[in-house]
Design a protein around this motif. Sequence first.
Motif, PDB file in Angstrom:
ATOM      1  N   ARG A  93     -15.594 -11.224   6.761  1.00  6.57           N
ATOM      2  CA  ARG A  93     -14.836  -9.983   6.708  1.00  6.57           C
ATOM      3  C   ARG A  93     -14.691  -9.544   5.262  1.00  6.57           C
ATOM      4  O   ARG A  93     -14.938 -10.301   4.329  1.00  6.57           O
ATOM      5  CB  ARG A  93     -13.458 -10.197   7.338  1.00  6.57           C
ATOM      6  N   PHE A  94     -14.265  -8.291   5.070  1.00  3.73           N
ATOM      7  CA  PHE A  94     -13.980  -7.829   3.713  1.00  3.73           C
ATOM      8  C   PHE A  94     -12.854  -8.673   3.114  1.00  3.73           C
ATOM      9  O   PHE A  94     -11.923  -9.081   3.817  1.00  3.73           O
ATOM     10  CB  PHE A  94     -13.561  -6.357   3.723  1.00  3.73           C
ATOM     11  N   ARG A  95     -12.929  -8.884   1.825  1.00  2.17           N
ATOM     12  CA  ARG A  95     -11.882  -9.654   1.152  1.00  2.17           C
ATOM     13  C   ARG A  95     -10.545  -8.924   1.215  1.00  2.17           C
ATOM     14  O   ARG A  95      -9.496  -9.536   1.442  1.00  2.17           O
ATOM     15  CB  ARG A  95     -12.277  -9.893  -0.305  1.00  2.17           C
ATOM     16  N   HIS A  96     -10.588  -7.599   0.985  1.00  4.46           N
ATOM     17  CA  HIS A  96      -9.338  -6.838   0.907  1.00  4.46           C
ATOM     18  C   HIS A  96      -9.015  -6.187   2.249  1.00  4.46           C
ATOM     19  O   HIS A  96      -9.850  -5.524   2.866  1.00  4.46           O
ATOM     20  CB  HIS A  96      -9.426  -5.766  -0.182  1.00  4.46           C
ATOM     21  N   ASP A  97      -7.795  -6.410   2.702  1.00  3.54           N
ATOM     22  CA  ASP A  97      -7.284  -5.769   3.903  1.00  3.54           C
ATOM     23  C   ASP A  97      -5.776  -5.650   3.748  1.00  3.54           C
ATOM     24  O   ASP A  97      -5.251  -5.745   2.640  1.00  3.54           O
ATOM     25  CB  ASP A  97      -7.678  -6.555   5.160  1.00  3.54           C
ATOM     26  N   ARG A  98      -5.088  -5.469   4.851  1.00  6.24           N
ATOM     27  CA  ARG A  98      -3.640  -5.278   4.767  1.00  6.24           C
ATOM     28  C   ARG A  98      -2.922  -6.498   4.177  1.00  6.24           C
ATOM     29  O   ARG A  98      -1.911  -6.363   3.482  1.00  6.24           O
ATOM     30  CB  ARG A  98      -3.093  -4.972   6.165  1.00  6.24           C
ATOM     31  N   SER A  99      -3.453  -7.689   4.405  1.00  5.49           N
ATOM     32  CA  SER A  99      -2.807  -8.894   3.893  1.00  5.49           C
ATOM     33  C   SER A  99      -3.166  -9.175   2.431  1.00  5.49           C
ATOM     34  O   SER A  99      -2.470  -9.921   1.750  1.00  5.49           O
ATOM     35  CB  SER A  99      -3.190 -10.102   4.756  1.00  5.49           C
ATOM     36  N   ASP A 100      -4.253  -8.605   1.951  1.00  2.00           N
ATOM     37  CA  ASP A 100      -4.668  -8.756   0.548  1.00  2.00           C
ATOM     38  C   ASP A 100      -5.157  -7.394   0.060  1.00  2.00           C
ATOM     39  O   ASP A 100      -6.350  -7.167  -0.130  1.00  2.00           O
ATOM     40  CB  ASP A 100      -5.785  -9.801   0.440  1.00  2.00           C
ATOM     41  N   PRO A 101      -4.232  -6.448  -0.159  1.00  4.83           N
ATOM     42  CA  PRO A 101      -4.622  -5.068  -0.446  1.00  4.83           C
ATOM     43  C   PRO A 101      -5.177  -4.882  -1.861  1.00  4.83           C
ATOM     44  O   PRO A 101      -5.038  -5.739  -2.732  1.00  4.83           O
ATOM     45  CB  PRO A 101      -3.311  -4.290  -0.280  1.00  4.83           C
ATOM     46  N   LEU A 102      -5.804  -3.744  -2.058  1.00  5.44           N
ATOM     47  CA  LEU A 102      -6.301  -3.367  -3.381  1.00  5.44           C
ATOM     48  C   LEU A 102      -5.118  -3.145  -4.325  1.00  5.44           C
ATOM     49  O   LEU A 102      -4.056  -2.678  -3.909  1.00  5.44           O
ATOM     50  CB  LEU A 102      -7.131  -2.084  -3.280  1.00  5.44           C
ATOM     51  N   VAL A 103      -5.337  -3.428  -5.601  1.00  6.43           N
ATOM     52  CA  VAL A 103      -4.247  -3.297  -6.580  1.00  6.43           C
ATOM     53  C   VAL A 103      -4.140  -1.881  -7.130  1.00  6.43           C
ATOM     54  O   VAL A 103      -3.186  -1.569  -7.853  1.00  6.43           O
ATOM     55  CB  VAL A 103      -4.460  -4.268  -7.761  1.00  6.43           C
ATOM     56  N   HIS A 104      -5.062  -1.024  -6.804  1.00  2.85           N
ATOM     57  CA  HIS A 104      -5.150   0.282  -7.448  1.00  2.85           C
ATOM     58  C   HIS A 104      -4.033   1.226  -7.017  1.00  2.85           C
ATOM     59  O   HIS A 104      -3.612   1.225  -5.853  1.00  2.85           O
ATOM     60  CB  HIS A 104      -6.507   0.912  -7.151  1.00  2.85           C
ATOM     61  N   ASP A 105      -3.613   2.051  -7.982  1.00  3.70           N
ATOM     62  CA  ASP A 105      -2.591   3.062  -7.709  1.00  3.70           C
ATOM     63  C   ASP A 105      -3.207   4.349  -7.166  1.00  3.70           C
ATOM     64  O   ASP A 105      -2.552   5.102  -6.450  1.00  3.70           O
ATOM     65  CB  ASP A 105      -1.825   3.398  -8.998  1.00  3.70           C
ATOM     66  N   LEU A 106      -4.433   4.611  -7.564  1.00  6.31           N
ATOM     67  CA  LEU A 106      -5.128   5.833  -7.169  1.00  6.31           C
ATOM     68  C   LEU A 106      -6.546   5.466  -6.757  1.00  6.31           C
ATOM     69  O   LEU A 106      -7.284   4.851  -7.533  1.00  6.31           O
ATOM     70  CB  LEU A 106      -5.153   6.826  -8.346  1.00  6.31           C
ATOM     71  N   LEU A 113     -11.213   0.689   4.943  1.00  8.08           N
ATOM     72  CA  LEU A 113     -10.742   1.151   3.635  1.00  8.08           C
ATOM     73  C   LEU A 113      -9.248   1.459   3.663  1.00  8.08           C
ATOM     74  O   LEU A 113      -8.487   1.018   2.788  1.00  8.08           O
ATOM     75  CB  LEU A 113     -11.525   2.400   3.214  1.00  8.08           C
ATOM     76  N   LEU A 114      -8.810   2.207   4.666  1.00  4.86           N
ATOM     77  CA  LEU A 114      -7.391   2.560   4.762  1.00  4.86           C
ATOM     78  C   LEU A 114      -6.523   1.314   4.928  1.00  4.86           C
ATOM     79  O   LEU A 114      -5.400   1.261   4.421  1.00  4.86           O
ATOM     80  CB  LEU A 114      -7.174   3.518   5.930  1.00  4.86           C
ATOM     81  N   ASP A 115      -7.050   0.329   5.623  1.00  5.01           N
ATOM     82  CA  ASP A 115      -6.308  -0.908   5.820  1.00  5.01           C
ATOM     83  C   ASP A 115      -6.080  -1.627   4.494  1.00  5.01           C
ATOM     84  O   ASP A 115      -5.097  -2.356   4.333  1.00  5.01           O
ATOM     85  CB  ASP A 115      -7.079  -1.815   6.785  1.00  5.01           C
ATOM     86  N   ALA A 116      -6.994  -1.416   3.519  1.00  4.03           N
ATOM     87  CA  ALA A 116      -6.920  -2.143   2.250  1.00  4.03           C
ATOM     88  C   ALA A 116      -6.197  -1.382   1.149  1.00  4.03           C
ATOM     89  O   ALA A 116      -5.824  -1.979   0.135  1.00  4.03           O
ATOM     90  CB  ALA A 116      -8.328  -2.493   1.774  1.00  4.03           C
ATOM     91  N   VAL A 117      -6.000  -0.081   1.297  1.00  6.90           N
ATOM     92  CA  VAL A 117      -5.304   0.708   0.279  1.00  6.90           C
ATOM     93  C   VAL A 117      -3.802   0.628   0.539  1.00  6.90           C
ATOM     94  O   VAL A 117      -3.338   0.941   1.638  1.00  6.90           O
ATOM     95  CB  VAL A 117      -5.769   2.184   0.302  1.00  6.90           C
ATOM     96  N   ARG A 118      -3.046   0.206  -0.465  1.00  9.85           N
ATOM     97  CA  ARG A 118      -1.600   0.023  -0.283  1.00  9.85           C
ATOM     98  C   ARG A 118      -0.934   1.329   0.160  1.00  9.85           C
ATOM     99  O   ARG A 118      -1.315   2.410  -0.288  1.00  9.85           O
ATOM    100  CB  ARG A 118      -0.956  -0.446  -1.597  1.00  9.85           C
ATOM    101  N   PRO A 119       0.055   1.245   1.029  1.00  4.10           N
ATOM    102  CA  PRO A 119       0.708   2.462   1.527  1.00  4.10           C
ATOM    103  C   PRO A 119       1.285   3.327   0.417  1.00  4.10           C
ATOM    104  O   PRO A 119       1.349   4.552   0.547  1.00  4.10           O
ATOM    105  CB  PRO A 119       1.824   1.927   2.439  1.00  4.10           C
ATOM    106  N   GLU A 120       1.729   2.712  -0.692  1.00  2.52           N
ATOM    107  CA  GLU A 120       2.347   3.490  -1.769  1.00  2.52           C
ATOM    108  C   GLU A 120       1.334   4.056  -2.756  1.00  2.52           C
ATOM    109  O   GLU A 120       1.693   4.779  -3.694  1.00  2.52           O
ATOM    110  CB  GLU A 120       3.366   2.635  -2.527  1.00  2.52           C
TER     111      GLU A 120
END
Length: 624
Positions: A292-305, A322-329
């Motif tokens: 699976r992709f490394r980044h998901d909801r449990s290990d999200p991307l660190v990016h702000d934008l 992609l949406l699962d990995a981008v932090r909600p904020e």
Amino acid sequence: MSLRPAPGPGVVVPRGLSALAPFVDADVFGSFEVQLAATVLRLQPDVTADVLVALALAARAPRFGHVCAELDRVVEQIAGSGEDEGAVRALPWPAVGDWARALSESSIVATPGEAWSEPVRPLVCDGTRVYLQRYWHYESAVAGDLSERARRRPAPSATSAPGGSGGALVAALDALFGPEDGQAPDLQREAARRALTEGVSIIAGGPGTGKTHTIARLLVAAHLVAVEEGRDLKVALAAPTGKAAAQMGQAVKAEVLALEVAGVVGAALSATLAATEAMTVHRLLGWRPGTRFRHDRSDPLVHDLVIVDETSMVSLPLMAKLLDAVRPESSLVLVGDPFQLASIEAGTVMGDVVGPAEESGRRGASVLDGRVTVLRRMRRFAEGSTVAALAEAVRTGDADGAREWLGRDRADVQWVRDDDAAGLEEVHQLVVAAGIDQAEAALGGDALAAIDAAHRIKVLTATRRGPRGLYDWSDRIEAAVADGVPALRRSRRWYVGQPVIVTGNDPINRVFNGDAGVVVGRDGGVGVAFLSGEEVRYLPPSRLDRVETWWAMTIHKSQGSEFSHAVVSLPESGSPILTRELLYTAVTRAKERLTIVSSEASLRAAIGRPIARASGLRDRLWPT
């Protein structure tokens, strides 16, 4: 490349699946659908014939770009994939009402309310739309995530999206786009403002409408606001293909450099932005083969934008991940052309997300209302460009208007009928002349001139095989160039003067799917020359294992490219590959001059056939 399933006679229909036999004989279902239905029937012997047909349709749908099967439009969907409509209509289809009733009573079918609970069922029936369970979840996840992001505004803090204070943002936008004058709105400025004040925003527009220009400036604005407020800012630039990512990165760097030269951006900030690497969505998410992709909801991307270019090529499953990995904020910006060819996989995400906002002045009852900016002014073409006018006629489905523009005697657009021998020979000679210039430059070791000649004029074909297809054009061009340049030794696997195109991402050698180069004589040997920014890079042929000769290319492969003169070659009018999006994509590859080789019937067939992929995403985001 044909997307049709294997011919019916090669598929064995097991006992108990006789209901599928007529559809297999008609080449509607292939071995995958039959095997899936057989497996389900073994596990659940009480499944009725009507439900088995629906299951096979739902399984077939993603292979043709659909997210689901629509029971009330099933004939049109299948005929649109290239099957004979009369033959498809004659198949033993259940009545829609009876079909829906059978699905509602089946143990393998879930309603939307049941789809989230155990036990997991293979199908989800939502009205007249029938989904494989995982595609229903992809669609629901994308719609739900975008809706949640649209309801939230990013908060200004060091660990959140780059909303920033109003004063700092206005000052940055004024510096980059100029102050608002109260007249016609600056849509590029508005797109940047929305990107930096909304949880999700969409920037849509055709080629040359300033999408990259806007991306570069909104990036600068985000950093200026962050610096003003003493915040760090982590930005991700991504695109669905390696070529698109590389082009995005180069274009942004060029824009930032121009801003630095103009004194708008300081050297330190320019260096920071130049170091922001654009990458594929897969690489951003940490794709690893077989996992699976490394980044998901449990290990999200660190990016702000997070900014995603060429979103029209992003499939529904990839968008869900992609949406699962981008932090909600974090802030998410989706950029692309909703009128171009969609992803080769299931979904029409960009078109569904833009929704009715593409229609000038129209608004819809949607959480995305006010978050979509459609850039309409084409800056790629000169004022009064026939290419631009033709592209607009194709985009809007105006076949008569397109025919009228093509019938005018204009220097930038030429229409050559496929039975016009003299006209075809003239086009052929133009292409061959550029090929000869390319070969002679390559033999002389002048890589820049060879690459320039290779991009001067390019034949774009709708198909690979058949008359006026890729192989037909390539063979004739290559033979004619060899006749004109006796030193061209095309019998070899690699020969000096050979144009090549990369067919797979190769990050080790820093070339990507769609990159084009020319084999050039160099230091007593040969090297494949690629243009990287303003510099030429050479690679030994032995290091390239996924390349094709590039005398011509398919329209699908041309996405993201542009040529001074594009020659668009269309097949006969009965070809199912002819669509409005295909023709629009081809026309907009031309920067200065366009030649269309086709019959009027083929032209009208393409313009009159918009891609109609079955999807419920638009209705979820833009309910009527």
